[in-house]
Design an enzyme around this catalytic site. Structure first.
Site, mmCIF file in Angstrom:
data_model
loop_
_atom_site.group_PDB
_atom_site.id
_atom_site.type_symbol
_atom_site.label_atom_id
_atom_site.label_comp_id
_atom_site.label_asym_id
_atom_site.label_seq_id
_atom_site.Cartn_x
_atom_site.Cartn_y
_atom_site.Cartn_z
ATOM 1 C CG ASN A 77 -7.448 -2.242 -5.222
ATOM 2 O OD1 ASN A 77 -6.486 -2.969 -4.984
ATOM 3 N ND2 ASN A 77 -7.850 -1.291 -4.375
ATOM 4 C CG ASP B 138 -2.031 0.974 1.148
ATOM 5 O OD1 ASP B 138 -2.301 1.490 0.041
ATOM 6 O OD2 ASP B 138 -2.660 1.248 2.189
#
Ligand code: FPP
Length: 244
Positions: free
Chosen positions: A71, A23
Protein backbone atom coordinates in the site's frame (compact mmCIF):
# COMPACT_ATOMS: atom_id res chain seq x y z
CA UNK A 1 -23.80 -4.85 24.24
CA UNK A 2 -25.90 -5.75 21.25
CA UNK A 3 -25.91 -9.47 21.99
CA UNK A 4 -28.96 -10.40 19.94
CA UNK A 5 -31.13 -13.44 20.65
CA UNK A 6 -30.42 -14.94 17.27
CA UNK A 7 -26.72 -14.32 17.04
CA UNK A 8 -24.38 -14.56 20.02
CA UNK A 9 -25.69 -16.85 22.79
CA UNK A 10 -24.08 -18.44 25.82
CA UNK A 11 -23.24 -21.41 23.60
CA UNK A 12 -21.21 -19.38 21.13
CA UNK A 13 -17.45 -20.00 21.23
CA UNK A 14 -15.79 -16.60 21.19
CA UNK A 15 -12.44 -16.48 19.39
CA UNK A 16 -9.62 -15.30 21.63
CA UNK A 17 -7.94 -13.44 18.77
CA UNK A 18 -9.62 -11.94 15.70
CA UNK A 19 -7.58 -10.52 12.84
CA UNK A 20 -9.24 -8.21 10.35
CA UNK A 21 -8.40 -7.28 6.76
CA UNK A 22 -10.30 -4.00 6.37
CA UNK A 23 -10.81 -3.92 2.62
CA UNK A 24 -13.29 -1.87 0.58
CA UNK A 25 -13.07 1.68 1.94
CA UNK A 26 -12.21 3.03 -1.50
CA UNK A 27 -15.03 1.20 -3.30
CA UNK A 28 -17.49 2.22 -0.57
CA UNK A 29 -16.56 5.88 -1.12
CA UNK A 30 -16.52 5.62 -4.93
CA UNK A 31 -20.05 4.21 -4.99
CA UNK A 32 -21.18 7.31 -3.09
CA UNK A 33 -19.14 9.70 -5.25
CA UNK A 34 -17.03 10.57 -2.22
CA UNK A 35 -13.25 10.92 -2.05
CA UNK A 36 -11.32 7.81 -0.96
CA UNK A 37 -10.20 9.71 2.15
CA UNK A 38 -13.82 9.78 3.34
CA UNK A 39 -13.92 6.01 2.89
CA UNK A 40 -10.81 5.65 5.05
CA UNK A 41 -12.23 7.97 7.73
CA UNK A 42 -15.43 5.92 7.86
CA UNK A 43 -13.29 2.80 7.89
CA UNK A 44 -11.33 4.06 10.86
CA UNK A 45 -14.52 4.83 12.79
CA UNK A 46 -15.87 1.35 11.96
CA UNK A 47 -12.58 -0.20 13.07
CA UNK A 48 -12.96 1.43 16.50
CA UNK A 49 -16.63 0.38 16.77
CA UNK A 50 -15.76 -3.22 15.91
CA UNK A 51 -12.92 -3.30 18.41
CA UNK A 52 -15.23 -2.07 21.17
CA UNK A 53 -17.89 -4.60 20.25
CA UNK A 54 -15.40 -7.46 20.02
CA UNK A 55 -14.00 -6.72 23.48
CA UNK A 56 -17.56 -6.51 24.85
CA UNK A 57 -18.16 -10.00 23.47
CA UNK A 58 -15.08 -11.41 25.20
CA UNK A 59 -12.48 -11.29 22.42
CA UNK A 60 -9.06 -10.58 23.98
CA UNK A 61 -6.84 -9.76 21.00
CA UNK A 62 -7.41 -7.98 17.72
CA UNK A 63 -4.99 -7.45 14.87
CA UNK A 64 -6.07 -5.08 12.11
CA UNK A 65 -4.42 -4.55 8.72
CA UNK A 66 -4.34 -0.78 8.24
CA UNK A 67 -1.51 -0.38 5.70
CA UNK A 68 0.60 -2.96 3.89
CA UNK A 69 4.12 -2.50 2.58
CA UNK A 70 2.54 -2.75 -0.90
CA UNK A 71 0.00 0.00 0.00
CA UNK A 72 2.97 2.33 0.52
CA UNK A 73 3.18 2.53 -3.27
CA UNK A 74 -0.27 4.19 -3.44
CA UNK A 75 -0.54 7.81 -4.67
CA UNK A 76 1.04 10.28 -2.27
CA UNK A 77 -2.28 12.05 -1.79
CA UNK A 78 -4.04 8.90 -0.56
CA UNK A 79 -1.17 8.03 1.77
CA UNK A 80 -1.19 11.56 3.19
CA UNK A 81 -4.93 11.16 3.80
CA UNK A 82 -4.25 8.03 5.86
CA UNK A 83 -1.38 9.68 7.73
CA UNK A 84 -3.62 12.69 8.47
CA UNK A 85 -6.17 10.34 10.01
CA UNK A 86 -3.44 9.15 12.33
CA UNK A 87 -2.29 12.72 13.02
CA UNK A 88 -5.78 14.00 13.77
CA UNK A 89 -7.68 11.12 15.32
CA UNK A 90 -5.49 8.17 16.28
CA UNK A 91 -4.70 9.13 19.87
CA UNK A 92 -8.27 10.03 20.72
CA UNK A 93 -9.85 6.98 19.07
CA UNK A 94 -7.32 4.43 20.28
CA UNK A 95 -7.26 6.04 23.71
CA UNK A 96 -10.99 5.32 23.96
CA UNK A 97 -10.59 1.61 23.19
CA UNK A 98 -7.40 1.09 25.15
CA UNK A 99 -8.85 2.70 28.29
CA UNK A 100 -10.45 -0.71 28.85
CA UNK A 101 -7.01 -2.01 29.76
CA UNK A 102 -5.91 -2.95 26.26
CA UNK A 103 -2.24 -2.91 25.28
CA UNK A 104 -1.57 -1.33 21.88
CA UNK A 105 1.22 -2.51 19.63
CA UNK A 106 2.08 -1.34 16.13
CA UNK A 107 3.31 -4.19 13.95
CA UNK A 108 5.24 -3.51 10.77
CA UNK A 109 8.24 -1.55 9.57
CA UNK A 110 7.30 1.73 11.24
CA UNK A 111 10.53 3.36 10.01
CA UNK A 112 8.90 3.59 6.56
CA UNK A 113 6.32 6.08 7.92
CA UNK A 114 6.76 9.88 8.32
CA UNK A 115 8.68 10.81 11.48
CA UNK A 116 5.78 12.72 13.11
CA UNK A 117 3.45 9.76 12.51
CA UNK A 118 6.02 7.40 14.06
CA UNK A 119 6.11 9.69 17.09
CA UNK A 120 2.31 9.57 17.55
CA UNK A 121 2.34 5.78 17.25
CA UNK A 122 5.19 5.43 19.76
CA UNK A 123 3.45 7.68 22.27
CA UNK A 124 0.16 5.83 21.84
CA UNK A 125 1.92 2.51 22.47
CA UNK A 126 3.71 3.88 25.53
CA UNK A 127 0.44 5.07 27.07
CA UNK A 128 -0.76 1.46 27.14
CA UNK A 129 2.49 -0.19 28.23
CA UNK A 130 1.03 -0.52 31.73
CA UNK A 131 -1.63 -2.93 30.53
CA UNK A 132 -1.24 -6.69 30.38
CA UNK A 133 -3.59 -9.25 28.89
CA UNK A 134 -5.86 -7.85 26.23
CA UNK A 135 -4.16 -6.45 23.15
CA UNK A 136 -4.59 -4.66 19.85
CA UNK A 137 -2.03 -4.90 17.07
CA UNK A 138 -2.30 -2.35 14.29
CA UNK A 139 -0.44 -3.50 11.20
CA UNK A 140 1.09 -0.47 9.48
CA UNK A 141 3.74 -0.70 6.77
CA UNK A 142 3.28 -4.42 7.39
CA UNK A 143 4.09 -7.31 5.09
CA UNK A 144 4.20 -10.91 6.27
CA UNK A 145 7.04 -11.92 3.96
CA UNK A 146 9.08 -8.99 5.18
CA UNK A 147 8.28 -9.99 8.79
CA UNK A 148 9.39 -13.58 8.14
CA UNK A 149 12.60 -12.55 6.36
CA UNK A 150 13.49 -10.18 9.23
CA UNK A 151 12.89 -12.99 11.72
CA UNK A 152 15.13 -15.35 9.72
CA UNK A 153 17.89 -12.76 9.66
CA UNK A 154 17.61 -12.22 13.41
CA UNK A 155 17.86 -15.97 13.97
CA UNK A 156 20.96 -16.12 11.75
CA UNK A 157 22.55 -13.21 13.66
CA UNK A 158 21.96 -15.09 16.92
CA UNK A 159 23.51 -18.18 15.38
CA UNK A 160 20.79 -20.37 16.87
CA UNK A 161 18.63 -23.02 15.25
CA UNK A 162 14.98 -22.09 15.58
CA UNK A 163 11.95 -24.07 16.70
CA UNK A 164 8.38 -23.23 15.70
CA UNK A 165 7.92 -21.48 19.06
CA UNK A 166 11.23 -19.60 19.09
CA UNK A 167 10.63 -18.46 15.50
CA UNK A 168 7.19 -17.09 16.44
CA UNK A 169 8.89 -15.06 19.16
CA UNK A 170 10.98 -13.30 16.50
CA UNK A 171 7.93 -12.04 14.64
CA UNK A 172 6.29 -8.64 15.20
CA UNK A 173 3.39 -10.45 16.87
CA UNK A 174 5.61 -12.21 19.43
CA UNK A 175 3.43 -11.18 22.36
CA UNK A 176 0.12 -12.29 20.82
CA UNK A 177 -1.35 -15.78 20.42
CA UNK A 178 -2.05 -16.86 16.83
CA UNK A 179 -5.33 -15.57 15.38
CA UNK A 180 -8.29 -17.95 15.71
CA UNK A 181 -10.40 -16.15 13.14
CA UNK A 182 -9.32 -13.97 10.22
CA UNK A 183 -12.05 -11.85 8.66
CA UNK A 184 -11.65 -10.11 5.31
CA UNK A 185 -14.25 -7.64 4.07
CA UNK A 186 -14.59 -6.19 0.56
CA UNK A 187 -15.37 -9.32 -1.50
CA UNK A 188 -11.78 -10.36 -2.19
CA UNK A 189 -10.82 -13.88 -1.11
CA UNK A 190 -7.12 -13.79 -0.29
CA UNK A 191 -4.71 -13.03 2.55
CA UNK A 192 -2.66 -10.36 0.75
CA UNK A 193 0.58 -10.92 2.70
CA UNK A 194 -1.12 -10.74 6.12
CA UNK A 195 0.00 -12.92 9.07
CA UNK A 196 1.18 -15.75 6.81
CA UNK A 197 3.06 -17.62 9.56
CA UNK A 198 0.50 -16.96 12.30
CA UNK A 199 -2.50 -17.92 10.13
CA UNK A 200 -1.55 -21.62 9.96
CA UNK A 201 -4.68 -22.84 11.76
CA UNK A 202 -6.88 -19.75 11.66
CA UNK A 203 -10.45 -20.06 10.45
CA UNK A 204 -11.01 -17.75 7.49
CA UNK A 205 -14.19 -15.73 6.93
CA UNK A 206 -14.86 -13.58 3.88
CA UNK A 207 -17.57 -10.94 3.71
CA UNK A 208 -18.95 -9.20 0.63
CA UNK A 209 -19.55 -6.07 2.70
CA UNK A 210 -17.27 -3.11 2.11
CA UNK A 211 -15.43 -2.35 5.36
CA UNK A 212 -17.35 0.82 6.36
CA UNK A 213 -20.59 -1.18 6.20
CA UNK A 214 -19.31 -4.20 8.13
CA UNK A 215 -21.56 -3.71 11.16
CA UNK A 216 -21.39 -5.13 14.67
CA UNK A 217 -24.08 -7.61 13.60
CA UNK A 218 -21.87 -8.74 10.69
CA UNK A 219 -19.07 -9.34 13.17
CA UNK A 220 -21.43 -11.43 15.28
CA UNK A 221 -22.39 -13.44 12.16
CA UNK A 222 -18.71 -14.19 11.54
CA UNK A 223 -18.24 -15.28 15.16
CA UNK A 224 -21.30 -17.52 15.05
CA UNK A 225 -19.99 -19.19 11.88
CA UNK A 226 -16.58 -19.60 13.51
CA UNK A 227 -18.23 -21.13 16.55
CA UNK A 228 -20.04 -23.71 14.41
CA UNK A 229 -16.86 -24.89 12.70
CA UNK A 230 -14.83 -27.81 14.05
CA UNK A 231 -11.19 -26.97 14.45
CA UNK A 232 -9.32 -30.24 14.10
CA UNK A 233 -5.75 -28.93 13.96
CA UNK A 234 -4.90 -31.88 11.69
CA UNK A 235 -6.56 -34.50 13.94
CA UNK A 236 -9.55 -36.75 13.19
CA UNK A 237 -13.02 -36.20 14.66
CA UNK A 238 -12.55 -39.37 16.76
CA UNK A 239 -9.30 -38.07 18.23
CA UNK A 240 -11.00 -34.82 19.16
CA UNK A 241 -13.84 -36.73 20.88
CA UNK A 242 -11.42 -38.74 22.99
CA UNK A 243 -9.18 -35.67 23.52
CA UNK A 244 -6.17 -37.71 22.29
C1 FPP B 1 -7.76 -1.33 1.84
O1 FPP B 1 -8.96 -1.08 1.19
C2 FPP B 1 -7.69 -0.52 3.08
C3 FPP B 1 -6.66 0.31 3.37
C4 FPP B 1 -5.48 0.47 2.52
C5 FPP B 1 -6.71 1.16 4.58
C6 FPP B 1 -7.42 0.59 5.76
C7 FPP B 1 -7.50 1.63 6.80
C8 FPP B 1 -8.55 1.84 7.61
C9 FPP B 1 -9.75 0.99 7.67
C10 FPP B 1 -8.62 2.94 8.59
C11 FPP B 1 -7.40 3.61 8.93
C12 FPP B 1 -6.79 3.11 10.13
C13 FPP B 1 -5.62 3.56 10.55
C14 FPP B 1 -5.05 3.07 11.81
C15 FPP B 1 -4.85 4.56 9.76
P1 FPP B 1 -9.17 0.13 0.20
O2 FPP B 1 -9.58 1.27 1.02
O3 FPP B 1 -7.99 0.27 -0.65
O4 FPP B 1 -10.45 -0.25 -0.59
P2 FPP B 1 -10.68 -0.59 -2.13
O5 FPP B 1 -10.11 -1.96 -2.33
O6 FPP B 1 -12.16 -0.56 -2.22
O7 FPP B 1 -10.05 0.48 -2.97
Amino acid sequence: MGIGKNTITGETKIPLHIALIMDGNGRWAKKRLLPRSVGHKNGMERMIGLMEHAFDLGVEYMTVYALSTENLRRPKEELEGLFNLIRNHFKEYMGRVCARGVRLRIVGDVSLLPEDVQQILRESEEETAKYEGKGINIALAYGARNEIVQAVNRAIERGEKVTEESFASLLYTAETPDPDLIIRTGKEVRLSNFLLYQAAYAELYFSDKMFPEFSDKELEKAIVEYSARTRRFGKTDEQLETKE
